[in-house]
Structures are given as C-alpha cells and as structure tokens.
Design a protein around this motif. Structure first.
Motif, PDB file in Angstrom:
ATOM      1  N   TRP A 141       0.940  -1.335  -0.005  1.00  0.00           N
ATOM      2  CA  TRP A 141      -0.080  -0.055  -0.070  1.00  0.00           C
ATOM      3  C   TRP A 141       0.687   1.220   0.024  1.00  0.00           C
ATOM      4  CZ3 TRP A 141      -0.095   3.850   3.709  1.00  0.00           C
ATOM      5  CH2 TRP A 141      -0.757   4.907   3.898  1.00  0.00           C
ATOM      6  N   ALA A 142       2.016   1.156   0.918  1.00  0.00           N
ATOM      7  CA  ALA A 142       2.906   2.383   0.943  1.00  0.00           C
ATOM      8  C   ALA A 142       3.474   2.580  -0.268  1.00  0.00           C
ATOM      9  CB  ALA A 142       3.745   2.267   2.053  1.00  0.00           C
ATOM     10  N   LYS A 143       4.059   1.711  -0.891  1.00  0.00           N
ATOM     11  CA  LYS A 143       4.635   2.111  -2.257  1.00  0.00           C
ATOM     12  C   LYS A 143       3.682   2.286  -3.394  1.00  0.00           C
ATOM     13  CE  LYS A 143       8.300  -0.592  -3.051  1.00  0.00           C
ATOM     14  NZ  LYS A 143       9.187  -2.020  -3.068  1.00  0.00           N
ATOM     15  N   SER A 144       2.574   1.706  -3.458  1.00  0.00           N
ATOM     16  CA  SER A 144       1.577   2.033  -4.270  1.00  0.00           C
ATOM     17  C   SER A 144       0.962   3.560  -4.191  1.00  0.00           C
ATOM     18  CB  SER A 144       0.392   1.293  -4.124  1.00  0.00           C
ATOM     19  OG  SER A 144       0.708   0.028  -4.789  1.00  0.00           O
ATOM     20  N   SER A 145       1.159   4.023  -2.905  1.00  0.00           N
ATOM     21  CA  SER A 145       0.701   5.239  -2.624  1.00  0.00           C
ATOM     22  C   SER A 145       1.870   6.417  -2.680  1.00  0.00           C
ATOM     23  CB  SER A 145       0.005   5.357  -1.177  1.00  0.00           C
ATOM     24  OG  SER A 145      -0.967   4.638  -1.143  1.00  0.00           O
ATOM     25  N   VAL A 146       3.052   5.854  -3.051  1.00  0.00           N
ATOM     26  CA  VAL A 146       4.458   6.642  -3.170  1.00  0.00           C
ATOM     27  C   VAL A 146       4.785   7.214  -1.773  1.00  0.00           C
ATOM     28  CG1 VAL A 146       5.588   8.360  -4.724  1.00  0.00           C
ATOM     29  CG2 VAL A 146       3.541   7.138  -5.704  1.00  0.00           C
ATOM     30  N   ILE A 147       4.667   6.334  -0.905  1.00  0.00           N
ATOM     31  CA  ILE A 147       5.047   6.687   0.454  1.00  0.00           C
ATOM     32  C   ILE A 147       6.296   5.947   0.912  1.00  0.00           C
ATOM     33  CG2 ILE A 147       4.344   6.652   2.770  1.00  0.00           C
ATOM     34  CD1 ILE A 147       1.417   6.962   1.940  1.00  0.00           C
ATOM     35  N   GLY A 148       7.388   6.675   1.179  1.00  0.00           N
ATOM     36  CA  GLY A 148       8.447   5.962   1.557  1.00  0.00           C
ATOM     37  C   GLY A 148       8.447   5.604   3.275  1.00  0.00           C
ATOM     38  N   ALA A 149       9.449   4.735   3.606  1.00  0.00           N
ATOM     39  CA  ALA A 149       9.542   4.454   5.019  1.00  0.00           C
ATOM     40  C   ALA A 149       9.766   5.400   5.909  1.00  0.00           C
ATOM     41  CB  ALA A 149      10.683   3.198   5.215  1.00  0.00           C
ATOM     42  N   ASP A 150      10.645   6.263   5.483  1.00  0.00           N
ATOM     43  CA  ASP A 150      10.655   7.574   6.449  1.00  0.00           C
ATOM     44  C   ASP A 150       9.578   8.431   6.789  1.00  0.00           C
ATOM     45  OD1 ASP A 150      13.525   6.948   6.920  1.00  0.00           O
ATOM     46  OD2 ASP A 150      14.229   8.191   5.226  1.00  0.00           O
ATOM     47  N   GLU A 151       8.789   8.342   5.724  1.00  0.00           N
ATOM     48  CA  GLU A 151       7.440   9.231   5.792  1.00  0.00           C
ATOM     49  C   GLU A 151       6.285   8.380   6.354  1.00  0.00           C
ATOM     50  OE1 GLU A 151       6.344  11.038   2.264  1.00  0.00           O
ATOM     51  OE2 GLU A 151       7.463   9.734   1.349  1.00  0.00           O
ATOM     52  N   TYR A 152       6.606   7.118   6.296  1.00  0.00           N
ATOM     53  CA  TYR A 152       5.210   6.315   6.657  1.00  0.00           C
ATOM     54  C   TYR A 152       4.515   6.718   8.026  1.00  0.00           C
ATOM     55  CZ  TYR A 152       2.491   2.243   7.904  1.00  0.00           C
ATOM     56  OH  TYR A 152       1.683   1.275   8.300  1.00  0.00           O
ATOM     57  N   PRO A 153       5.205   6.810   9.012  1.00  0.00           N
ATOM     58  CA  PRO A 153       4.375   6.984  10.228  1.00  0.00           C
ATOM     59  C   PRO A 153       3.630   8.349  10.202  1.00  0.00           C
ATOM     60  CG  PRO A 153       6.743   6.553  10.830  1.00  0.00           C
ATOM     61  CD  PRO A 153       6.524   6.804   9.221  1.00  0.00           C
ATOM     62  N   GLN A 154       4.039   9.380   9.610  1.00  0.00           N
ATOM     63  CA  GLN A 154       3.395  10.575   9.629  1.00  0.00           C
ATOM     64  C   GLN A 154       2.276  10.525   8.566  1.00  0.00           C
ATOM     65  OE1 GLN A 154       5.675  14.135   8.662  1.00  0.00           O
ATOM     66  NE2 GLN A 154       3.961  15.336   8.143  1.00  0.00           N
ATOM     67  N   ARG A 155       2.283  10.055   7.396  1.00  0.00           N
ATOM     68  CA  ARG A 155       1.254   9.962   6.589  1.00  0.00           C
ATOM     69  C   ARG A 155       0.379   8.842   7.112  1.00  0.00           C
ATOM     70  NH1 ARG A 155       3.074  10.879   1.341  1.00  0.00           N
ATOM     71  NH2 ARG A 155       0.942  10.139   0.724  1.00  0.00           N
TER      72      ARG A 155
END
Length: 684
Positions: A141-155
């Motif tokens: 889901w994160a990769k499909s949403s273009v969300i990297g590991a570093d920004e994951y918690p905030q997003r």
C-alpha cells in the motif's frame, strides 16, 4: 474495412469518434465500456490518426487485456499493445535497464514473504504468518501510494489509517525490507519496484523518456477509478507533455481503496485537461430495468466525493422479475433455501454456470458449500480455495486430529475445537489485522459447522465429528466443470451472471465491522461493494440475510443498513424473538430494573441457584487482576464467563478449560488465580 459505428449507441459513438486528445468515458456497469474503447482504438487507426503499434492500452487484469486484444484483432486492429501496468513496466524496464543501471543485474522477486519476515523480526515484530502478510500488504500500500519508509508514520497518522502494528516499527520493517533487496551482486525487484524504476527512468533519464515516447503516441487506461498514485506517476511519465489519453472508469465501482487505489484522477480529469471530451455511458445492456432501478437506489444514497459524477443507469433489456428479499432465522436455513432456489432456476432452464452466490467474506462460503453439496448441485469457488482446502482449515482439522488422540479433554467437541483453534488465531475478540481477521472468521465458521454437526446429532464425539468433516470435505471438492459460482464480492468484480444471490446482508458483515468502526469513507466503500454485487446480475437477483448464525441461536442480527428504505419489512424480523430483550433475572427469568439487581444478575428477592459469594469473590479477583494488568476487566473474563465458572466450580485446570468461553490462553494466564479464589468455597 471501415469500422461499422452503427453498432454503437449515440453516447458510445461520441466517445469512439472523439478526436485525438484527452477523452474521459464515465461508464456505468453494463454500459459497454470495453466495446466503446476498442471501437475508439480501431476508429483512430482506421482514420489514420495513429498506427496500431503506437497504441498502448492498459488494463488491470490479464483477462481484460486478453479480451481487448481479441476484440481488436477481430476488428482488424492488429499490433496494438494491450497489457497490465506491471506487464508493460516489466517489458520496458528489461529494455531500458542497461541505460539506467549499467551492468548491475536484477531479477524479479517472486516471493516477498521470507524477506518481509526477516525484516519484521529485525524490527521487533511478530513473525507469525498473519502479521507478515499484513506487513507485506501495508508495504505494498505504501509503495503504491508513493510513501517511503521515513514518511510512513506521519502519513498514516494524517490519513487516519490503522497500521498492523506500531507505525514506527512498521516503518522500520519497511526500511529493512527495502535494504535487503540490494547487494553488490545485483538487485531484487518486486512488482511495485518495476513501476517505481520505470517512473524514475522516465523522469530522470531524458534519453529513455525520448525513446519511449517515440514508441507510443496514444494511451488508453481501463478501470481508471482503480489507479494508484504510483501507476498515475508512471502514466504521466509515459505521456510527458502530451495529452493523447483515453480513460474509462466508474467512481461508483471504486472498491480497492485499501490497496491505495483512488478515484481522484478520474473525478479530476476534466480539471487536469480543461479541453477534454467527457462522455457518460448510462444505458445498461446487462441488467433488466428492475435490477438497474435497485442499483440506482443503492448508489443514490451514497455521500462524498463521487456524488457529483454519479451515473444513473437506464435498463435497456426487456422487463424481468423484481429482485426478491428474504430474511431467514439462521445461516444454515439461508444456505438451504438458496440451494433450493438454485435448483428451481436450473429446473427452469437457467444454466448452472450462469448462477452465482456472492458474499462479503470467504468464511461465509462454508454453509453454502455444504447446502449445495447436499442438494447435489455442482459448484466452484472463485477467487479463493474451497472452504476445506484453505490452509487455516487444514491446520485446524490437524489440531482436532491431535486432540482426538488425547483422553484428558472434555467430551464436548465444540469446546475442544475452540480450545484447539485458539493458538491458530481464534481469539475471543476479532483481531485488527486484515489477515488475522480473515483467519479468525474462517476458524469461527468451522466452529459453527462443528456446532451444527453436534446440534443435529450427526456426531457426538470428536472422532465422529472428524469423520463427518471428512465426508463433507470429500463431497465438496469442486470439480473444474460448469457449475454454480461461489465468490466474494471483490472476486466478482468485472463478471456477470444471469442469476445472482447476494447473501449474508447483515450489519457488521456488509458493511464489515471494521468499516463501521472506521467511519464514513470506509462505509461508503462498502456501499459501492454492495452496488457492484447488485450490478453483476442480468435477470434474477435474490437478496437475503440471516438473523442468527446457528440454528436455534438468538436472532440478534440486523439486516444491512444498505437495505434501509429498499427491502420490505419481513415477518420473521418482527417476531417476538427478534425484539431486543431486557436483562433478565438468572433465577426467575423476568426483567431486571434496578442497578443493584443488574449487578447481581438476579432480583434481590430471588434465592440464587449458584454460590453468590463465590461469584462476588471472582468479580473482586477480576478487578484486582485487571488493574495490575492495566486492561479492562472484561478482557480478563466477561460477567457471563464468571457466572459459568461459578456454576461449574472447577477444581482443576482441565475442568476450568471445560467451561464455555474459557480457552487455553485464559487457563494459562488466569487459571491459578481462579482456582485459588474458588478453593475456599469448594471446601465449604
């Protein structure tokens, strides 16, 4: 040979003949979207606007891509590339990789599970199958949403998304997983990496972008409401500054938001391309007017972002039978009645392959498989294995086999099953993770089946239960021949049948319980899922729900909120048993009124039929234990469980395990305290 546009209706013709440039086709269910876009491609080629080998058509399944290629070939449009996003990215990356990464080798990662499991362990997370699968889904889901590991918690916090574990630990596992795919010897790429790398190449390597854009000039995207941010990024890389793009979709059929899909790109298309041609296809050639009217009513109650572009279907087929609504006392009765109705349809000439039974979750198939097999109806399960072939069911039955070899367990097969399934995931409360929740639902369905076997006196001992389960499994091996289709609503997307049975339409199943807890957006997605189910039917549509899970069970369920104002009030739902009961006295059975009476679970004037001092002592012990563990008291034992323990007065762990509602984990965690608390009352 010129394309015969007379086979299209007016709206389809407008879409098919629109000039090169941005075209958005809002196509309702059954309105001929595939026909329209293939005619558009063929017409553009016929008019000399584009060469066949300059067209790239993107679908979301290999089946849809194959159907499009077949139709184009039949129309003489040979050479058009029709494939999925990932297939297109794979082909392009293989070609362009030397320009992007030089001699560094790469290969496709065909099994992500081991790498995610190692990352989970290193991040301090459980490595159980369900947790690893949930982590894998969350990373996708994160990769499909273009969300990297570093920004994951905030997003995830901003989006109010519930992660499968602590967000920082999930981010750590995500980061470790990504790092584990790189080594001096080469790279491992998962399917999302294919899209990420081709997008990066198009954005950062001008020579790659120039060569690709010289190859393809015109693009078509099917099911555009299901595009993820990553896929949209790839599409924009393909296009560059050009606008020769045709998209087709229906925001009312957005049912994959949990994967990162969003209808925003479809809904905002005319803002992105102000000069775009926008066409609505609303003539439904699939379903009868009676079914399209119901579909319009269902989706007409929707709220939110898609409301302004809602399509109103117009049934073009001759009139057919009205949809039917049925409320049953319990799930086994519902399944038997559905099987009987299917037999009637087959007798009337409806082919079995043109009949489907659709449900919200795969665990609901158990009762249906049993009823169809008992009725001698051939069926096949789509989008998932048959009930008895699922890994968790095989594990559960293996656990029962081991239990049957012991001589120190209770004689109640249902109690033994609950205890045996607890380590496999049958917790007292429904878990949060998607994979764990699906496992819990399937194991619960098996316990219900065992309860039915025992209640029906089909078997009394655990050995007899296992024999009965084995016979049912053998009888329900779905052969690969024509038969009735059993499928989840998600697996039914893109398919259609002459007759559809929508079953299990109750609150906390449709909408699913976690959507009810999550809020409006999730409930609206469940409404769209119901709409998809309704629009799968061509002529016959039967909707049903059961008020209790088991035969003889309390009728405490409510039909789905999506039927409010649609389905009529049915007699079975207004029976006295259906009315909500007040709390009653455990001694005389009459309603309790005062708080003091309710606390005792009896009238103060009624002599208790259990050791009340022992019950109150257990409640005091529970309160102290809950405070020490910093958890709610009901998570130690519910009032009902405490009462059952008091009535049984167990003296050993085995006797405590025999009490309904008490499993091995409870015995291990709280057994010594319970037995110690009860000891003085036993001796007295």
């Amino acid at each position: 040979m010129p394309i015969d546009l007379s086979l299209l209706d007016d709206d389809q013709r407008i879409a098919a003949t629109a000039p090169r440039g941005p075209v958005c086709i809002l196509a309702g269910a059954g309105t001929g979207k595939t026909r329209t876009i293939t005619y558009r491609i063929a017409h553009l080629i016929d008019q000399g606007a584009v060469s066949p080998n300059k067209v790239l058509a993107v679908t979301f399944t290999q089946r849809a891509a194959g159907e499009m290629r077949d139709r184009l070939r039949a129309m003489g449009a040979v050479g058009v590339q029709a494939c999925t996003f990932h297939a297109a990215a794979m082909r392009q990356l293989r070609y362009f990789w030397p320009q992007v990464a030089g001699d560094l080798p790469w290969r496709l990662l065909d099994n992500k599970f081991p790498l995610v499991a190692r990352a989970a362990r290193a991040a301090g997370l459980s490595t159980g199958k369900d947790m690893v699968r949930d982590l894998l889904g969350e990373i996708e889901w994160a990769k499909s949403s273009v969300i990297g590991a570093d920004e994951y918690p905030q997003r995830v916090a901003e989006q109010r998304r519930t992660p499968p574990a602590d967000a920082d630990k999930v981010a750590a596992a995500y980061r470790l997983y990504e790092e584990s795919k790189s080594s001096p010897d080469g790279m491992l790429l998962d399917f999302d990496d294919l899209l990420l790398h081709i997008a990066g190449a198009l954005e950062n390597a001008p020579a790659v972008a120039e060569e690709f854009r010289a190859q393809y000039h015109s693009f078509v995207v099917d099911e555009y409401q299901d595009v993820t941010p990553l896929q949209q990024r790839v599409l924009e890389g393909w296009l560059g500054q050009r606008d020769d793009l045709t998209v087709v979709g229906d925001a009312n059929q957005t049912i994959y938001s949990f994967t990162g899909a969003t209808p925003d790109y479809l809904l905002n298309f005319s803002r992105t391309y102000e000069h775009a041609t926008v066409v609505k296809l609303q003539r439904d050639y699939r379903s009868t007017p009676q079914i399209t009217e119901l579909a319009n009513t269902v989706i007409g109650k929707a709220v939110g972002r898609a409301a302004g572009t809602r399509l109103h279907l117009e049934g073009m087929r001759p009139a057919g039978p009205a949809p039917t609504y049925h409320s049953y006392d319990d799930e086994p009765t519902e399944a038997r009645e559905v099987a009987a109705a299917i037999r009637g349809l087959i007798a009337d000439g409806v082919p079995a392959r043109e009949i489907a039974v659709l449900y919200r979750i795969n665990a609901q198939s158990a009762a249906l498989e049993s009823a169809l097999a008992d009725a001698g109806i051939v069926y096949q399960v789509r989008g998932g294995e048959g009930f008895f072939h699922r890994p968790e069911i095989k594990e559960a039955i293996a656990a029962l086999v081991r239990a049957a070899r012991r001589d120190d367990l209770p004689e109640d097969p249902v109690a033994v099953a609950r205890a045996a399934f607890a380590p496999l995931g049958l917790t007292r409360n429904v878990p949060e993770g998607a994979q764990a929740r699906e496992r819990w639902q399937t194991l619960s369905a098996l316990v219900d089946l065992i309860s039915d076997i025992v209640a029906g006196k089909e078997a009394a001992s655990l050995v007899d239960v296992l024999r009965s389960l084995r016979q049912r499994a053998e009888a329900k091996q779905a052969p690969a021949v024509d038969g009735v289709t059993l499928a989840s609503l998600h697996a039914a997307k893109g398919l259609e049948w002459d007759a559809v049975f929508l079953v299990g339409l109750v609150e906390n199943t449709l909408p699913i319980s976690y959507a009810v807890k999550a809020g409006t957006e999730e409930i609206e997605e469940e409404r769209r899922l119901f709409y998809v189910g309704v629009t799968r039917a061509r002529e016959h549509l039967h909707l049903s729900w059961a008020l209790a899970r088991q035969e003889g069970g309390r009728k405490s369920r409510s039909r789905s909120r999506f039927l409010d104002g649609i389905a009529p009030d049915l007699e079975v739902e207004s029976s006295p048993q259906r009315l909500k009961r007040a709390r009653t006295c455990r001694v005389c059975g009459t309603p309790l009124e005062t708080p003091a009476d309710k606390a005792l679970a009896r009238h103060q004037s009624c002599e208790p039929d259990y050791n009340e001092d022992a019950y109150l002592a257990l409640k005091a012990w529970r309160l102290e234990t809950a405070r020490e563990a910093q958890r709610p008291a009901f998570m130690v034992f519910s009032d009902a469980s405490l009462m059952a323990i008091t009535e049984a007065m167990p003296a050993t762990p085995a006797e405590l395990l025999d009490v309904p509602g008490v499993g091995p984990m409870k015995v291990e965690a709280f057994g010594p305290g319970v037995l110690e608390t009860l000891a003085p009352f036993r001796s007295g």
